[in-house]
Motif scaffolding. Sequence first.
Motif, PDB file in Angstrom:
ATOM      1  N   LEU A 155     -50.841 -48.396   7.113  1.00  0.00           N
ATOM      2  CA  LEU A 155     -51.312 -46.933   6.959  1.00  0.00           C
ATOM      3  C   LEU A 155     -50.676 -45.991   7.958  1.00  0.00           C
ATOM      4  N   ASP A 156     -50.461 -46.487   9.171  1.00  0.00           N
ATOM      5  CA  ASP A 156     -50.072 -45.482  10.226  1.00  0.00           C
ATOM      6  C   ASP A 156     -48.744 -44.967   9.692  1.00  0.00           C
ATOM      7  N   GLU A 157     -47.891 -46.057   9.350  1.00  0.00           N
ATOM      8  CA  GLU A 157     -46.481 -45.756   9.009  1.00  0.00           C
ATOM      9  C   GLU A 157     -46.202 -45.119   7.410  1.00  0.00           C
ATOM     10  N   PHE A 158     -47.108 -45.634   6.496  1.00  0.00           N
ATOM     11  CA  PHE A 158     -46.555 -45.420   5.148  1.00  0.00           C
ATOM     12  C   PHE A 158     -47.967 -44.740   4.468  1.00  0.00           C
ATOM     13  N   GLY A 159     -48.937 -44.469   5.053  1.00  0.00           N
ATOM     14  CA  GLY A 159     -50.282 -43.969   4.307  1.00  0.00           C
ATOM     15  C   GLY A 159     -50.112 -42.769   3.649  1.00  0.00           C
ATOM     16  N   LYS A 160     -49.347 -41.832   4.046  1.00  0.00           N
ATOM     17  CA  LYS A 160     -49.072 -40.699   3.414  1.00  0.00           C
ATOM     18  C   LYS A 160     -48.242 -40.489   2.417  1.00  0.00           C
ATOM     19  N   THR A 161     -47.205 -41.342   2.633  1.00  0.00           N
ATOM     20  CA  THR A 161     -45.859 -41.239   1.591  1.00  0.00           C
ATOM     21  C   THR A 161     -45.849 -42.259   0.553  1.00  0.00           C
ATOM     22  N   LYS A 162     -46.859 -43.318   0.520  1.00  0.00           N
ATOM     23  CA  LYS A 162     -46.921 -44.224  -0.171  1.00  0.00           C
ATOM     24  C   LYS A 162     -48.509 -44.515  -0.936  1.00  0.00           C
ATOM     25  N   ARG A 163     -49.077 -43.416  -0.727  1.00  0.00           N
ATOM     26  CA  ARG A 163     -50.560 -43.175  -0.997  1.00  0.00           C
ATOM     27  C   ARG A 163     -51.030 -43.910  -2.535  1.00  0.00           C
ATOM     28  N   ASP A 164     -50.026 -43.766  -3.365  1.00  0.00           N
ATOM     29  CA  ASP A 164     -50.490 -44.204  -4.584  1.00  0.00           C
ATOM     30  C   ASP A 164     -50.357 -45.618  -4.980  1.00  0.00           C
ATOM     31  N   SER A 165     -49.839 -46.393  -3.854  1.00  0.00           N
ATOM     32  CA  SER A 165     -49.578 -47.903  -3.868  1.00  0.00           C
ATOM     33  C   SER A 165     -50.695 -48.611  -3.657  1.00  0.00           C
ATOM     34  N   VAL A 166     -50.815 -49.860  -3.998  1.00  0.00           N
ATOM     35  CA  VAL A 166     -52.111 -50.672  -3.652  1.00  0.00           C
ATOM     36  C   VAL A 166     -51.553 -51.711  -2.542  1.00  0.00           C
ATOM     37  N   GLY A 167     -50.579 -51.332  -1.695  1.00  0.00           N
ATOM     38  CA  GLY A 167     -50.038 -52.238  -0.544  1.00  0.00           C
ATOM     39  C   GLY A 167     -49.178 -52.996  -0.780  1.00  0.00           C
ATOM     40  N   ARG A 168     -49.091 -54.103   0.230  1.00  0.00           N
ATOM     41  CA  ARG A 168     -48.064 -55.005   0.201  1.00  0.00           C
ATOM     42  C   ARG A 168     -48.619 -56.368  -0.177  1.00  0.00           C
ATOM     43  N   ALA A 169     -47.963 -57.352  -0.404  1.00  0.00           N
ATOM     44  CA  ALA A 169     -48.362 -58.706  -0.906  1.00  0.00           C
ATOM     45  C   ALA A 169     -49.078 -59.322   0.371  1.00  0.00           C
ATOM     46  N   LEU A 170     -50.066 -59.940   0.205  1.00  0.00           N
ATOM     47  CA  LEU A 170     -50.765 -60.778   1.232  1.00  0.00           C
ATOM     48  C   LEU A 170     -50.053 -61.767   1.916  1.00  0.00           C
ATOM     49  N   PRO A 171     -50.283 -62.259   3.109  1.00  0.00           N
ATOM     50  CA  PRO A 171     -49.057 -63.302   3.646  1.00  0.00           C
ATOM     51  C   PRO A 171     -49.146 -64.566   2.718  1.00  0.00           C
ATOM     52  N   ASP A 172     -50.165 -65.093   2.060  1.00  0.00           N
ATOM     53  CA  ASP A 172     -50.153 -66.233   1.217  1.00  0.00           C
ATOM     54  C   ASP A 172     -49.527 -65.887  -0.218  1.00  0.00           C
ATOM     55  N   THR A 173     -48.896 -64.734  -0.633  1.00  0.00           N
ATOM     56  CA  THR A 173     -48.426 -64.342  -1.908  1.00  0.00           C
ATOM     57  C   THR A 173     -47.129 -63.750  -1.992  1.00  0.00           C
ATOM     58  N   GLU A 174     -46.516 -64.049  -2.874  1.00  0.00           N
ATOM     59  CA  GLU A 174     -45.209 -63.612  -3.180  1.00  0.00           C
ATOM     60  C   GLU A 174     -45.304 -62.699  -4.807  1.00  0.00           C
ATOM     61  N   LEU A 175     -44.664 -61.694  -4.892  1.00  0.00           N
ATOM     62  CA  LEU A 175     -44.614 -60.879  -5.824  1.00  0.00           C
ATOM     63  C   LEU A 175     -43.334 -60.449  -6.368  1.00  0.00           C
ATOM     64  N   ARG A 176     -43.287 -60.542  -7.592  1.00  0.00           N
ATOM     65  CA  ARG A 176     -41.874 -59.802  -8.211  1.00  0.00           C
ATOM     66  C   ARG A 176     -42.102 -59.309  -9.454  1.00  0.00           C
ATOM     67  N   ILE A 177     -41.148 -58.375  -9.822  1.00  0.00           N
ATOM     68  CA  ILE A 177     -41.568 -57.663 -11.184  1.00  0.00           C
ATOM     69  C   ILE A 177     -40.282 -58.370 -12.134  1.00  0.00           C
ATOM     70  N   VAL A 178     -41.008 -58.623 -13.546  1.00  0.00           N
ATOM     71  CA  VAL A 178     -39.902 -59.105 -14.376  1.00  0.00           C
ATOM     72  C   VAL A 178     -39.934 -58.479 -15.692  1.00  0.00           C
ATOM     73  N   ASP A 179     -38.834 -58.701 -16.391  1.00  0.00           N
ATOM     74  CA  ASP A 179     -38.461 -57.911 -17.614  1.00  0.00           C
ATOM     75  C   ASP A 179     -39.372 -58.761 -18.667  1.00  0.00           C
ATOM     76  N   ALA A 180     -40.223 -57.981 -19.391  1.00  0.00           N
ATOM     77  CA  ALA A 180     -41.053 -58.761 -20.373  1.00  0.00           C
ATOM     78  C   ALA A 180     -40.561 -59.562 -21.508  1.00  0.00           C
ATOM     79  N   GLU A 181     -39.209 -59.169 -21.685  1.00  0.00           N
ATOM     80  CA  GLU A 181     -38.552 -59.998 -22.757  1.00  0.00           C
ATOM     81  C   GLU A 181     -37.586 -61.066 -22.214  1.00  0.00           C
ATOM     82  N   THR A 182     -37.016 -60.819 -21.279  1.00  0.00           N
ATOM     83  CA  THR A 182     -36.033 -61.826 -20.844  1.00  0.00           C
ATOM     84  C   THR A 182     -36.613 -62.952 -19.494  1.00  0.00           C
ATOM     85  N   GLY A 183     -37.761 -62.189 -19.020  1.00  0.00           N
ATOM     86  CA  GLY A 183     -38.097 -62.794 -17.772  1.00  0.00           C
ATOM     87  C   GLY A 183     -37.577 -62.667 -16.486  1.00  0.00           C
ATOM     88  N   ARG A 184     -36.268 -61.897 -16.479  1.00  0.00           N
ATOM     89  CA  ARG A 184     -35.517 -61.667 -15.419  1.00  0.00           C
ATOM     90  C   ARG A 184     -35.980 -60.780 -14.485  1.00  0.00           C
TER      91      ARG A 184
END
Length: 499
Positions: free
Chosen positions: A324-353
Motif C-alpha cells: 500500500l505504501d509503494e503502490f496504493g495510489k498507482t494500482k488502486r484498482d488491483s486486488v493485490g498480489r498473490a498470497l505466499p502459498d499461491t501462484e497465479l497466471r493468465i492464459v488464453d481461453a482457447e489455447t491455454g498458453r
Amino acid sequence: MPHNGGVTEGLTERFAAALHSYADRPCIEFDGRWYTGDEVVAYGAAIASLLETAGVPGDAPVGLIVRNRLPHAAAIAGFLAAGRTVAMIYSFQSAGAIAGDVERLNLAAVVADAEDWTEPVVAAAERTGAAGVAISLGTPPVVAVPRLEHRNSSHAHAPAEPGVALKILTSGTTGPPKRQAIATHVLERTVFSVTAGEKADGDAPPEFAYWQFGGIGVCQLIAGLYNGRRVAMLERFSVEGWVDAVKRHRVTRAGVQPAVIRMLLDAQVPAEDLASLEFLISASGPLDPETRDEFEARYRIPIRLAYGATEFAGSLCAWTPEMLDEFGKTKRDSVGRALPDTELRIVDAETGRERPAGERGLLEAKVGPLGPDWIRTTDIASIDEDGFVTLHGRADGAINRGGFKVQPEEVRRVLISHPGVRDACVVGVPDARLGQVPFAAIEVVPGADTPSDDELKSLVRQELPVYAVPVAFTTVDALPRNPALKVSLPAVAALYGAD
C-alpha cells in the motif's frame, strides 16, 4: 468422535483446544447476548450425544440446514472440533427443495433449526433412514425429531470422508448453490487469508461475522474461534444491525460485498458511526469506481479490493501495508498480489498458453495446500509487470449474441454512469434467431425520473458496439439478491417479458 489422522488431526486438535480455552469468557454474540465458550461447547456436546444415541457413527458425515444463528455456529464449531464432516444445506429455498437435498446427500443424520423440520423434510429424512436433530434457543435446545429418533442402519448412507472438514455452498449467483469440499488442513490457509495471520489480544474488537455460514462466510467464524477471538455475528445483513455492531464493538476492519457499500451510502449513515473503521475490504464481486470514490470521499475510510473463491477456501490475493505504501495510489484498482502459498497466471481461453504481463485472459491459480495442479477460474484478469492482479469480469457470464460476445459488466458500467441509475444488472435471455440477447434491469435513483429505453440504448450505443445494446429494460425498486447479497441472475432473467 474419532479424529482424523496425520496433518488433519493436528488442526482439528488445535481448533478444539482453542474452542475450549474460552471457558467462561464471552465467545459468540448473537441477538444482543454473549454466549460463553462453555455454553458453545455444551451445545455442541449435546448434539454429539444425541447423534450417538441415535446410532450415528462417529465418523459419519452429517448435514446442517444452516442459518446464521447461535445453535448453528455452535454445531459447526462442535463438528470441526470433533473431526466430523458437515455438509451445508441451503436454508433459503423451499421445503421441497431442502427435502430434495436431504435425499440426494443421503446422510446418516441431519441437523436443522426446529422451523426447518417441515413435513417434506422429515419425510425425506425418513425415506433415507437419517436421524434428525432439531436445534433452537428454546428448552431443551437439542431434541430428536419425532420419527427420526434413530438412524435406520439397514440403509447404506454416505461414507466417511477422512480429511474433509466442510462441504460449503457457492453463492448461487447463476443458479442453485453448489457444494465445495474443503479439506481440514486447507482451513489453515483459510484462517490466514481471513486474518492475514493476525492474532489479537482479548481486548481487541471481535471478529465480525455476518456473511452466510453456508458458504465462504463460515471462514470468518472459524478464523475467529481458531484465533481465540470473540465473534460478533448477525443472522442476516441489515444496515441498522451492521452499523450497530461496528459502533458497539469499535470494529476496525470488515469485509463487505459491494452492495453493502452502496446501501451504507444510500442510508446516509453518519460518519461518526463508522469512525472506528480503519478500512473496508470489498470482495465477492465488482465494485464500480464511482461508488468507491463516493464512499471514500464521504467517510475518509479506504476500501481495499480483494479476490477469493469458495473453491480456494479463501483469498488468492492481498494487499500488505508495504504494498500500500509503494503502490496504493498507482494500482488502486488491483486486488493485490498473490498470497505466499499461491501462484497465479493468465492464459488464453482457447489455447491455454500463458499470456504476457498486462494482457487479459483467464486467471489460473496453483495453491500449495490444494495440490500441484493449476486450477482455472472463470474470471477474466490481467497481471502487470509488478505482479498486481486486476479483474475484468467473468468469462462464463458472457452473452453470445449471434456469435458476438457481450460482457454484462461492461454494459452495466455504462448504464450506471447515467445520473438517474443507481444500479443495474445485465443478463442474457433466449432469442430464437440469435441464441441470446442482452436484457437489463435497473434501479432508479430515488427521486429521479426513470430514463426511457431509448435514452439508455443511446447511452450504451455511444460507448459500446451496437450488439452490446440491451433489447429491453425493466425498472425495479431493488434488484433481486440472494442471502449473500449478490444479484440473482436467474431472478433478473425471469423479469424479461414479465411486464
